[in-house]
Design a protein around this motif. Structure first.
Motif, PDB file in Angstrom:
ATOM      1  N   ILE A  62      10.171  10.379  -3.183  1.00  0.00           N
ATOM      2  CA  ILE A  62       8.939  10.139  -2.426  1.00  0.00           C
ATOM      3  C   ILE A  62       8.435   8.747  -2.764  1.00  0.00           C
ATOM      4  N   THR A  63       8.179   7.966  -1.733  1.00  0.00           N
ATOM      5  CA  THR A  63       7.678   6.608  -1.901  1.00  0.00           C
ATOM      6  C   THR A  63       6.289   6.507  -1.292  1.00  0.00           C
ATOM      7  N   LEU A  64       5.349   5.977  -2.050  1.00  0.00           N
ATOM      8  CA  LEU A  64       4.027   5.694  -1.516  1.00  0.00           C
ATOM      9  C   LEU A  64       3.964   4.209  -1.190  1.00  0.00           C
ATOM     10  N   ARG A  65       3.766   3.887   0.065  1.00  0.00           N
ATOM     11  CA  ARG A  65       3.662   2.487   0.488  1.00  0.00           C
ATOM     12  C   ARG A  65       2.182   2.136   0.641  1.00  0.00           C
ATOM     13  N   VAL A  66       1.711   1.234  -0.203  1.00  0.00           N
ATOM     14  CA  VAL A  66       0.289   0.896  -0.232  1.00  0.00           C
ATOM     15  C   VAL A  66      -0.027  -0.184   0.800  1.00  0.00           C
ATOM     16  N   TYR A  67      -1.048   0.084   1.612  1.00  0.00           N
ATOM     17  CA  TYR A  67      -1.531  -0.876   2.603  1.00  0.00           C
ATOM     18  C   TYR A  67      -2.940  -1.312   2.201  1.00  0.00           C
ATOM     19  N   PRO A  68      -3.086  -2.459   1.541  1.00  0.00           N
ATOM     20  CA  PRO A  68      -4.414  -2.904   1.097  1.00  0.00           C
ATOM     21  C   PRO A  68      -5.190  -3.574   2.227  1.00  0.00           C
ATOM     22  N   ASN A  69      -6.422  -3.952   1.899  1.00  0.00           N
ATOM     23  CA  ASN A  69      -7.278  -4.719   2.820  1.00  0.00           C
ATOM     24  C   ASN A  69      -7.542  -3.990   4.131  1.00  0.00           C
ATOM     25  N   SER A  70      -7.570  -2.658   4.073  1.00  0.00           N
ATOM     26  CA  SER A  70      -7.869  -1.826   5.259  1.00  0.00           C
ATOM     27  C   SER A  70      -6.968  -2.140   6.440  1.00  0.00           C
ATOM     28  N   GLN A  71      -5.710  -2.481   6.145  1.00  0.00           N
ATOM     29  CA  GLN A  71      -4.779  -2.854   7.219  1.00  0.00           C
ATOM     30  C   GLN A  71      -4.611  -1.757   8.260  1.00  0.00           C
ATOM     31  N   LEU A  72      -4.617  -0.514   7.826  1.00  0.00           N
ATOM     32  CA  LEU A  72      -4.315   0.594   8.740  1.00  0.00           C
ATOM     33  C   LEU A  72      -5.468   0.918   9.674  1.00  0.00           C
ATOM     34  N   VAL A  73      -6.623   0.298   9.436  1.00  0.00           N
ATOM     35  CA  VAL A  73      -7.779   0.505  10.322  1.00  0.00           C
ATOM     36  C   VAL A  73      -8.319  -0.835  10.799  1.00  0.00           C
ATOM     37  N   SER A  74      -7.432  -1.804  10.901  1.00  0.00           N
ATOM     38  CA  SER A  74      -7.761  -3.138  11.438  1.00  0.00           C
ATOM     39  C   SER A  74      -8.952  -3.776  10.732  1.00  0.00           C
ATOM     40  N   GLY A  75      -9.039  -3.542   9.420  1.00  0.00           N
ATOM     41  CA  GLY A  75     -10.078  -4.178   8.626  1.00  0.00           C
ATOM     42  C   GLY A  75     -11.411  -3.464   8.607  1.00  0.00           C
TER      43      GLY A  75
END
Length: 336
Positions: A62-75
């Motif tokens: 299992i890999t957790l891929r971290v998306y910082p800076n609220s990338q997944l909600v367009s900031g």
């Protein structure tokens, strides 16, 4: 070989390929993790630590891929909880502030001058009120796993020292998108201005806003003093615990062993990050002062003046949060 036998072999081969594909997908799975801040900050480091522990304990399955800076909600950090609830985000290390528009009970931690110190934070999160908050989150389609810490939020500005409510009169203060923050700063005579952190930094640079409030870790790492914030008041007016959580459908898709592993690693990462955040506070403050920032520490009398000035905010917001949760939190703090 007859045509029927060839077709049988072909069907068996296809079934075998499908089973192999299913087996491989069960062995290797990637889940997205949303955070507001990068790993330059303790918040982002908490998510990265979680990912490291999961990679280790699952042996890469299992890999957790971290998306910082609220990338997944367009900031837009205030959309994170909704995006996780709908399944656009698998996991998150999120802020009680940012999730409070969807989970009103989380405003417990934003009640001004309610939680006075770190031991009180631990009493609340580890007590009955903490359980009630987790129940409120889970009832809205997100599974909470563990606590982290963004810390107590302090006040900075570019105009002058702030040691009394009247010092805030007319100051334009950047706040997050929470009505409770609007009410708190309005009660103190300031002009609260809601904007994302992405927009806040240029606004501070140009003087479009006079001040902001954030934990020392954010003030330090983001070098907020370099955008004109020369005055800092340590007032611990509210705390922002972080929460490790999962989308309920993602959680349900995991077997029991993986769910337990994900929860255990979240708890471990949270405890690690809380300890690190607190240990670093004195050094951060020393570094901030060394850069020439004027730091004001409130006396008990000065602190009480801010408490008195925001009493009406409590009267308005306690019913919205839930009197039972607030009472449970107060009982846990009293029992320390």
């Amino acid at each position: 070989m007859t045509l029927s036998r060839r077709l049988t072999h072909f069907t068996v081969a296809l079934a075998g390929a499908a089973l192999l594909s299913t087996s491989l997908s069960a062995q290797a799975r990637e889940l997205s993790v949303s955070t507001v801040l990068s790993d330059a900050f303790p918040w982002g480091q908490a998510a990265e630590r979680w990912a490291e522990l999961v990679e280790e304990r699952s042996e890469g399955r299992i890999t957790l891929r971290v998306y910082p800076n609220s990338q997944l909600v367009s900031g837009d950090q205030t959309r994170e909880f909704s995006a996780m609830r709908s399944g656009l985000i698998d996991l998150a290390v999120g802020s009680t502030i940012n999730w409070s528009p969807q989970v009103p009970e989380l405003n417990l931690f934003s009640l001004p001058f309610f939680i006075p110190d770190e031991s009180a934070v631990d009493a609340v999160t580890g007590g009955e009120a903490g359980k009630m908050v987790f129940d409120a989150i889970e009832s809205r389609g997100v599974v909470p796993l563990a606590w982290g810490e963004n810390g107590f939020r302090q006040l900075s500005n570019s105009r002058g020292p702030i040691s009394a409510p009247e010092d805030l009169d007319g100051l334009r203060i950047r706040v997050v998108g929470s009505p409770l923050f609007q009410d708190t700063f309005s009660a103190l005579g300031a002009d609260p201005t809601q904007m994302s952190w992405t927009d806040a930094q240029p606004a501070l640079t140009t003087g479009a806003v006079d001040g902001q409030e954030n934990p020392l870790s954010v003030f330090d790492v983001a070098r907020i003093d370099q955008v004109g914030q020369e005055y800092l008041t340590l007032w611990n007016y509210m705390n922002d615990p972080l929460i490790f959580a999962a989308n309920e459908r993602v959680w349900a898709s995991l077997d029991e062993a993986d769910r337990e592993m994900l929860r255990e690693t979240a708890i471990e990462a949270g405890e690690w990050e809380i300890a690190m955040t607190r240990e670093e506070e004195p050094e951060r403050l020393a570094d901030i002062e060394a850069r020439g920032v004027n730091v004001t520490e409130l006396s008990d009398e000065q602190h009480q003046a801010f408490v008195d000035a925001t009493q009406a905010v409590h009267e308005k917001w306690v019913p919205r949060i839930g009197e039972a949760i607030v009472e449970a939190a107060q009982a846990s703090m009293d029992a320390r």
